[in-house]
Design a protein around this motif. Structure first.
Motif, PDB file in Angstrom:
ATOM      1  N   LYS A   1      13.485  22.276  16.493  1.00 46.23           N
ATOM      2  CA  LYS A   1      14.080  21.919  15.280  1.00 46.23           C
ATOM      3  C   LYS A   1      15.512  21.345  15.431  1.00 46.23           C
ATOM      4  N   GLY A   2      16.172  21.969  16.544  1.00 45.70           N
ATOM      5  CA  GLY A   2      17.457  21.604  16.899  1.00 45.70           C
ATOM      6  C   GLY A   2      17.656  20.268  17.080  1.00 45.70           C
ATOM      7  N   ILE A   3      16.508  19.515  18.132  1.00 49.20           N
ATOM      8  CA  ILE A   3      16.966  18.198  18.419  1.00 49.20           C
ATOM      9  C   ILE A   3      16.694  17.327  17.173  1.00 49.20           C
ATOM     10  N   ARG A   4      15.646  17.633  16.293  1.00 51.41           N
ATOM     11  CA  ARG A   4      15.433  16.820  15.155  1.00 51.41           C
ATOM     12  C   ARG A   4      16.660  16.733  14.231  1.00 51.41           C
ATOM     13  N   VAL A   5      17.361  17.871  14.103  1.00 49.28           N
ATOM     14  CA  VAL A   5      18.725  17.637  13.259  1.00 49.28           C
ATOM     15  C   VAL A   5      19.750  17.050  14.027  1.00 49.28           C
TER      16      VAL A   5
ATOM     17  N   GLU B   1      30.668  33.065   4.793  1.00 51.81           N
ATOM     18  CA  GLU B   1      31.836  32.232   4.620  1.00 51.81           C
ATOM     19  C   GLU B   1      31.522  30.964   5.208  1.00 51.81           C
ATOM     20  N   ASP B   2      32.401  29.848   4.837  1.00 49.03           N
ATOM     21  CA  ASP B   2      32.358  28.658   5.402  1.00 49.03           C
ATOM     22  C   ASP B   2      32.941  28.805   7.018  1.00 49.03           C
ATOM     23  N   ILE B   3      32.581  27.835   7.765  1.00 50.80           N
ATOM     24  CA  ILE B   3      33.446  27.764   9.204  1.00 50.80           C
ATOM     25  C   ILE B   3      34.782  27.585   8.787  1.00 50.80           C
ATOM     26  N   LYS B   4      35.662  28.119   9.472  1.00 51.35           N
ATOM     27  CA  LYS B   4      36.994  28.311   9.468  1.00 51.35           C
ATOM     28  C   LYS B   4      37.903  26.876  10.066  1.00 51.35           C
ATOM     29  N   GLY B   5      37.013  26.383  11.110  1.00 49.03           N
ATOM     30  CA  GLY B   5      37.561  25.196  11.749  1.00 49.03           C
ATOM     31  C   GLY B   5      37.029  25.080  12.924  1.00 49.03           C
ATOM     32  N   VAL B   6      37.724  24.123  14.043  1.00 47.47           N
ATOM     33  CA  VAL B   6      37.397  23.832  15.152  1.00 47.47           C
ATOM     34  C   VAL B   6      38.559  24.318  16.150  1.00 47.47           C
ATOM     35  N   LYS B   7      38.304  24.947  17.386  1.00 47.17           N
ATOM     36  CA  LYS B   7      39.057  25.143  18.315  1.00 47.17           C
ATOM     37  C   LYS B   7      38.760  24.532  19.611  1.00 47.17           C
ATOM     38  N   ILE B   8      40.008  23.883  20.241  1.00 45.27           N
ATOM     39  CA  ILE B   8      39.581  23.568  21.799  1.00 45.27           C
ATOM     40  C   ILE B   8      39.971  24.966  22.546  1.00 45.27           C
ATOM     41  N   CYS B   9      39.088  25.316  23.193  1.00 44.92           N
ATOM     42  CA  CYS B   9      39.054  26.602  23.938  1.00 44.92           C
ATOM     43  C   CYS B   9      38.971  26.576  25.396  1.00 44.92           C
TER      44      CYS B   9
ATOM     45  N   SER C   1      25.494  23.613  20.989  1.00 46.00           N
ATOM     46  CA  SER C   1      24.499  24.869  20.735  1.00 46.00           C
ATOM     47  C   SER C   1      24.890  25.609  19.525  1.00 46.00           C
ATOM     48  N   LEU C   2      23.780  26.386  18.784  1.00 48.95           N
ATOM     49  CA  LEU C   2      24.097  27.090  17.702  1.00 48.95           C
ATOM     50  C   LEU C   2      23.846  28.527  18.307  1.00 48.95           C
ATOM     51  N   CYS C   3      24.519  29.343  17.962  1.00 50.49           N
ATOM     52  CA  CYS C   3      24.481  30.814  18.226  1.00 50.49           C
ATOM     53  C   CYS C   3      23.656  31.548  17.734  1.00 50.49           C
ATOM     54  N   ASP C   4      22.430  31.091  17.485  1.00 52.03           N
ATOM     55  CA  ASP C   4      21.335  31.722  16.827  1.00 52.03           C
ATOM     56  C   ASP C   4      19.903  31.035  17.513  1.00 52.03           C
ATOM     57  N   TYR C   5      19.300  32.235  17.794  1.00 49.76           N
ATOM     58  CA  TYR C   5      18.146  32.216  19.049  1.00 49.76           C
ATOM     59  C   TYR C   5      16.958  31.839  18.303  1.00 49.76           C
TER      60      TYR C   5
ATOM     61  N   HIS D   1      24.911  24.269   8.083  1.00 46.93           N
ATOM     62  CA  HIS D   1      26.382  24.414   7.989  1.00 46.93           C
ATOM     63  C   HIS D   1      27.203  23.629   9.374  1.00 46.93           C
ATOM     64  N   VAL D   2      26.195  23.166  10.149  1.00 45.32           N
ATOM     65  CA  VAL D   2      26.904  22.610  11.360  1.00 45.32           C
ATOM     66  C   VAL D   2      26.683  21.038  11.519  1.00 45.32           C
ATOM     67  N   GLU D   3      25.669  20.652  10.642  1.00 37.45           N
ATOM     68  CA  GLU D   3      25.554  19.260  10.829  1.00 37.45           C
ATOM     69  C   GLU D   3      26.955  18.279  10.370  1.00 37.45           C
ATOM     70  N   GLU D   4      27.679  18.324   9.615  1.00 36.80           N
ATOM     71  CA  GLU D   4      29.017  17.689   9.523  1.00 36.80           C
ATOM     72  C   GLU D   4      29.722  17.874  10.453  1.00 36.80           C
ATOM     73  N   TYR D   5      29.990  19.009  11.413  1.00 35.62           N
ATOM     74  CA  TYR D   5      30.831  19.249  12.512  1.00 35.62           C
ATOM     75  C   TYR D   5      30.192  18.271  13.616  1.00 35.62           C
ATOM     76  N   VAL D   6      28.848  18.312  13.776  1.00 33.90           N
ATOM     77  CA  VAL D   6      28.354  17.481  14.961  1.00 33.90           C
ATOM     78  C   VAL D   6      28.611  16.098  14.763  1.00 33.90           C
ATOM     79  N   TYR D   7      28.520  15.595  13.467  1.00 33.37           N
ATOM     80  CA  TYR D   7      28.969  14.187  13.038  1.00 33.37           C
ATOM     81  C   TYR D   7      30.292  13.879  13.519  1.00 33.37           C
ATOM     82  N   LYS D   8      31.098  14.655  13.019  1.00 32.90           N
ATOM     83  CA  LYS D   8      32.574  14.415  13.324  1.00 32.90           C
ATOM     84  C   LYS D   8      33.218  14.634  14.744  1.00 32.90           C
ATOM     85  N   ILE D   9      32.497  15.508  15.551  1.00 28.27           N
ATOM     86  CA  ILE D   9      33.024  15.584  16.727  1.00 28.27           C
ATOM     87  C   ILE D   9      32.401  14.645  17.619  1.00 28.27           C
ATOM     88  N   ALA D  10      31.010  13.928  17.315  1.00 24.90           N
ATOM     89  CA  ALA D  10      30.686  12.948  18.003  1.00 24.90           C
ATOM     90  C   ALA D  10      31.368  11.629  17.667  1.00 24.90           C
TER      91      ALA D  10
END
Length: 261
Positions: free
Chosen positions: A18-22, A177-185, A132-136, A144-153
Motif C-alpha cells: 500500500k505504501g508504494i502505491r501512495v 490531532e493533526d501533525i504539528k509540523g516538520v523537524k530537522i533532527c 517511513s510511516l511509524c505504523d506497521y 495524513h502524510v501525503e501532503e508532507y510527502v509532496y511538500k518535502i519532495a
C-alpha cells in the motif's frame, strides 16, 4: 515548457504494498515516475546486494500510466538495476523510497531496506529520500502524510540537498490531532535489545525466533524519536561515509604506534 522531473520510486515492502502505491500517486503530481521495486518484502535487508545469484527483472502493469518493474533483488539492487538497465543514460532528478510500513528512526536506519535504496541513490549522486510511516500495519492509514510527502519532495526538487546525503523522513502514525509540523533532527541514541527464543520444528530440529524491545536512551528534544512521539515529522540527513572522524586524532594520540610497526 520545461521537461518534467524524472523520479525513480522503490521500496522494501514489495511492489504490491500500500505504501508504494501512495508514494507513486503523490510523485505523479511532481514528475514522470518510474518504479523499480522488489517482487516480495525485503525489510531488514540493510544495504545488502545480490552476489553469486541470478537477478530477475519483470515489467509490471499495476500502476496507472507508470512504467514499473519488479525485481528478485534487494532495494539496493533495484536502484542499481534502474540506473544501469531501466534508465540507462536518462538523468534522474529524484529517488524516493517507501512509504515504509513501520518506523526507521534511530538505529533502525542501519537495518532499513527502505533507506538502503535512498542511500544507494545518494551514492550515485542523486537527491534521495526514504519515507517511513511509524505504523506497521499492512492496512496503515497514509492519508495524513501525503501532503508532507509532496511538500518535502518538492523542496528537494526545487532546492536540492547536499551531495552524498539521503533524507530519512519518518511520519507519526495517524492520531486524533493533526501533525504539528516538520523537524530537522539528529538520529536518536537508542537500540534494540534482542532476545532469541529457542524453539523446535515438527521434526524436532532446533530453530530460533528473534524478538526484543526498542529502548530509547536519548532524553534530548532534537532527535527523531522525540519528534515522532510529539507528533512531528522527523527529517534526519544521513550519509554513507561511516568514518568516525572524531576518533582519528584520538587513536593517533592514544595508541602505541611503535608496537604496530
Amino acid at each position: 515548457m520545461s521537461e518534467r522531473p524524472l523520479i525513480l520510486v522503490s521500496n522494501d515492502d514489495g511492489i504490491t504494498s500500500k505504501g508504494i502505491r501512495v508514494l507513486v500517486n503523490v510523485m505523479k503530481k511532481l514528475g514522470e515516475v518510474i518504479v523499480v521495486a522488489p517482487d516480495s518484502p525485503q525489510s531488514g535487508m540493510g544495504h545488502a546486494i545480490t552476489i553469486g545469484e541470478t537477478l530477475r527483472l519483470y515489467e509490471e502493469d499495476i500502476f496507472d500510466d507508470v512504467q514499473a518493474y519488479k525485481s528478485s533483488g534487494t532495494p539496493a539492487d533495484c536502484v542499481k538495476l534502474a540506473k544501469h538497465y531501466v534508465l540507462k543514460d536518462r538523468k534522474v532528478d529524484l529517488i524516493v523510497s517507501g512509504i515504509n510500513h513501520g518506523s526507521n528512526t534511530s538505529i533502525s536506519v542501519l537495518y532499513s531496506g527502505t533507506m538502503s535504496a535512498a542511500i544507494e541513490g545518494a551514492l550515485e549522486g542523486y537527491p534521495s529520500i526514504g519515507f517511513s510511516l511509524c505504523d506497521y500495519s499492512s492496512k496503515a492509514d497514509f492519508s495524513h502524510v501525503e501532503e508532507y510527502v509532496y511538500k518535502i519532495a518538492k523542496q528537494v526538487l526545487d532546492h536540492g540537498i547536499p551531495k552524498g546525503v539521503a533524507l530519512n523522513v519518518n511520519f507519526p502514525p495517524k492520531r486524533n490531532e493533526d501533525i504539528k509540523g516538520v523537524k530537522i533532527c539528529r538520529q536518536a541514541h537508542a537500540k534494540w535489545q534482542e532476545e532469541f527464543s529457542e524453539r523446535f520444528d515438527p521434526n524436532g530440529r532446533k530453530y530460533f525466533w528473534m524478538a526484543g524491545n526498542f529502548v530509547n536512551f536519548d532524553k534530548g528534544e532534537d532527535n527523531d524519536e522525540w519528534a515522532i512521539a510529539n507528533n512531528y515529522v522527523s527529517i534526519v540527513p544521513c550519509q554513507y561515509d561511516l568514518t568516525a572522524h572524531h576518533a582519528i586524532n584520538q587513536l593517533n594520540e592514544d595508541w602505541n604506534w611503535e608496537e604496530l610497526s
